[in-house]
Design a protein around this motif. Structure first.
Motif, PDB file in Angstrom:
ATOM      1  N   VAL A  19       9.089 -11.498   2.902  1.00  0.00           N
ATOM      2  CA  VAL A  19       8.732 -10.876   4.177  1.00  0.00           C
ATOM      3  C   VAL A  19      10.004 -10.364   4.848  1.00  0.00           C
ATOM      4  O   VAL A  19      11.011 -11.062   4.926  1.00  0.00           O
ATOM      5  CB  VAL A  19       8.008 -11.882   5.107  1.00  0.00           C
ATOM      6  N   LEU A  20       9.935  -9.116   5.301  1.00  0.00           N
ATOM      7  CA  LEU A  20      11.053  -8.514   6.021  1.00  0.00           C
ATOM      8  C   LEU A  20      10.734  -8.523   7.509  1.00  0.00           C
ATOM      9  O   LEU A  20       9.706  -7.986   7.935  1.00  0.00           O
ATOM     10  CB  LEU A  20      11.266  -7.080   5.531  1.00  0.00           C
ATOM     11  N   TYR A 100      -1.323 -10.302   4.591  1.00  0.00           N
ATOM     12  CA  TYR A 100      -0.275 -10.837   3.731  1.00  0.00           C
ATOM     13  C   TYR A 100       0.620 -11.817   4.478  1.00  0.00           C
ATOM     14  O   TYR A 100       0.955 -12.887   3.972  1.00  0.00           O
ATOM     15  CB  TYR A 100       0.579  -9.682   3.190  1.00  0.00           C
ATOM     16  N   THR A 101       0.991 -11.452   5.705  1.00  0.00           N
ATOM     17  CA  THR A 101       1.958 -12.277   6.439  1.00  0.00           C
ATOM     18  C   THR A 101       1.296 -13.488   7.098  1.00  0.00           C
ATOM     19  O   THR A 101       1.922 -14.520   7.263  1.00  0.00           O
ATOM     20  CB  THR A 101       2.684 -11.448   7.516  1.00  0.00           C
ATOM     21  N   ASN A 130       0.320  -5.607  -0.152  1.00  0.00           N
ATOM     22  CA  ASN A 130      -0.737  -5.640  -1.171  1.00  0.00           C
ATOM     23  C   ASN A 130      -1.743  -4.509  -1.011  1.00  0.00           C
ATOM     24  O   ASN A 130      -2.657  -4.373  -1.826  1.00  0.00           O
ATOM     25  CB  ASN A 130      -1.475  -6.988  -1.102  1.00  0.00           C
ATOM     26  N   GLY A 131      -1.603  -3.733   0.034  1.00  0.00           N
ATOM     27  CA  GLY A 131      -2.489  -2.594   0.242  1.00  0.00           C
ATOM     28  C   GLY A 131      -3.793  -2.926   0.937  1.00  0.00           C
ATOM     29  O   GLY A 131      -4.648  -2.054   1.117  1.00  0.00           O
ATOM     30  N   ALA A 133      -4.582  -3.627   4.100  1.00  0.00           N
ATOM     31  CA  ALA A 133      -4.832  -2.936   5.363  1.00  0.00           C
ATOM     32  C   ALA A 133      -5.197  -1.463   5.109  1.00  0.00           C
ATOM     33  O   ALA A 133      -6.225  -0.976   5.592  1.00  0.00           O
ATOM     34  CB  ALA A 133      -3.614  -3.038   6.272  1.00  0.00           C
TER      35      ALA A 133
HETATM   36  P1  5GP Z   1      -0.945  -5.225   3.105  1.00  0.00           P
HETATM   37  O1  5GP Z   1      -2.243  -5.098   3.838  1.00  0.00           O
HETATM   38  O2  5GP Z   1      -0.481  -3.951   2.484  1.00  0.00           O
HETATM   39  O3  5GP Z   1      -0.929  -6.389   2.174  1.00  0.00           O
HETATM   40  O4  5GP Z   1       0.134  -5.623   4.188  1.00  0.00           O
HETATM   41  C1  5GP Z   1       0.373  -4.751   5.259  1.00  0.00           C
HETATM   42  C2  5GP Z   1       0.299  -5.461   6.570  1.00  0.00           C
HETATM   43  O5  5GP Z   1       0.897  -6.758   6.518  1.00  0.00           O
HETATM   44  C3  5GP Z   1       1.062  -4.673   7.593  1.00  0.00           C
HETATM   45  O6  5GP Z   1       0.143  -4.210   8.553  1.00  0.00           O
HETATM   46  C4  5GP Z   1       2.066  -5.626   8.191  1.00  0.00           C
HETATM   47  O7  5GP Z   1       1.670  -5.949   9.497  1.00  0.00           O
HETATM   48  C5  5GP Z   1       2.019  -6.870   7.356  1.00  0.00           C
HETATM   49  N1  5GP Z   1       3.185  -7.036   6.476  1.00  0.00           N
HETATM   50  C6  5GP Z   1       3.168  -7.089   5.119  1.00  0.00           C
HETATM   51  N2  5GP Z   1       4.374  -7.346   4.632  1.00  0.00           N
HETATM   52  C7  5GP Z   1       5.212  -7.445   5.681  1.00  0.00           C
HETATM   53  C8  5GP Z   1       6.621  -7.707   5.812  1.00  0.00           C
HETATM   54  O8  5GP Z   1       7.372  -7.903   4.836  1.00  0.00           O
HETATM   55  N3  5GP Z   1       7.117  -7.730   7.067  1.00  0.00           N
HETATM   56  C9  5GP Z   1       6.342  -7.530   8.175  1.00  0.00           C
HETATM   57  N4  5GP Z   1       6.953  -7.558   9.358  1.00  0.00           N
HETATM   58  N5  5GP Z   1       5.017  -7.283   8.089  1.00  0.00           N
HETATM   59  C10 5GP Z   1       4.458  -7.247   6.863  1.00  0.00           C
END
Ligand code: 5GP
Length: 194
Positions: A19-20, A100-101, A130-131, A133
């Motif tokens: 996580v960044l 994810y977070t 992970n895509g 959202a």
């Molecule tokens: P996904 O749905 O693609 O798995 O993750 C996207 C969502 O998770 C974003 O809307 C964001 O809020 C959060 N997110 C995912 N990875 C990170 C990360 O490394 N840092 C932060 N600050 N948010 C993340």
């Protein structure tokens, strides 16, 4: 490296679990100059398409999405993560999105009132991991019979599956910053041709 990448190198903090943390300019305190640079690049990429709406998910997608919407002079529509008290089930589109977070699954919701088959939508988010959202939003656009004009991401973690999944769905993805790795607490970007 572009402006956003410079800021990531300067102020981003790598946390456990890949996580960044970018709370100082994107996720808590928001730097409008960074947002403007991001939006300028989105406009370069998506600017010549028919776009009727910019869509995102609350909360952290809202800042880049509203700034892009302002430039395109179209409305910005954000999916809600909590049950709106005043919206009947039959009046809304919904899709399950796993965070994810936060490691929770939420039913994200958009009112049918603001999205229909005449819409052509750019999906925006702060991060792509992970895509979940972006695909959840694309699913809602599909339910409405509308079209996804493109997907714009501020920070893509290219070593996670989201990029591939969005491409496989045939969506046009543009990420401003593409991170190859966060190993050993260090941010490495993909080269332009990778
Ligand atoms: P996904 O749905 O693609 O798995 O993750 C996207 C969502 O998770 C974003 O809307 C964001 O809020 C959060 N997110 C995912 N990875 C990170 C990360 O490394 N840092 C932060 N600050 N948010 C993340």
């Amino acid at each position: 490296v572009n402006y956003l990448e410079q800021r990531i190198l300067k102020d981003g903090v790598v946390k456990p679990g890949n996580v960044l943390k970018v709370d100082s300019f994107l996720n808590h305190q928001i730097d409008p100059i960074v947002m403007e640079e991001v939006v300028t690049e989105f406009i370069e990429y998506f600017g010549d398409r028919k776009v009727t709406k910019v869509m995102t998910i609350e909360a952290s997608g809202i800042a880049p999405a509203i700034m892009l919407a302002a430039k395109l002079k179209v409305p910005m529509l954000f999916a809600k993560k909590t049950e709106p008290a005043t919206m009947e089930r039959e009046d809304r589109y919904e899709s399950l999105v796993h965070s994810y977070t936060k490691d929770v699954t939420s039913n994200v919701i958009i009112s049918k009132e603001y999205l229909d088959a005449s819409d052509s939508v750019v999906i925006i988010d702060d991060f792509l991991a992970n895509g979940e959202a972006a695909l959840g939003l694309a699913d809602i656009v599909e339910q409405a019979g509308a079209e996804v004009a493109g997907v714009g991401i501020c920070i893509e973690k290219s070593f996670q599956p989201g990029h591939q999944l969005i491409k496989e769905k045939g969506l046009d993805l543009h990420s401003i910053s593409r991170i190859a790795s966060l190993d050993n607490g260090e941010v490495t970007f993909l080269k332009d041709d990778e």
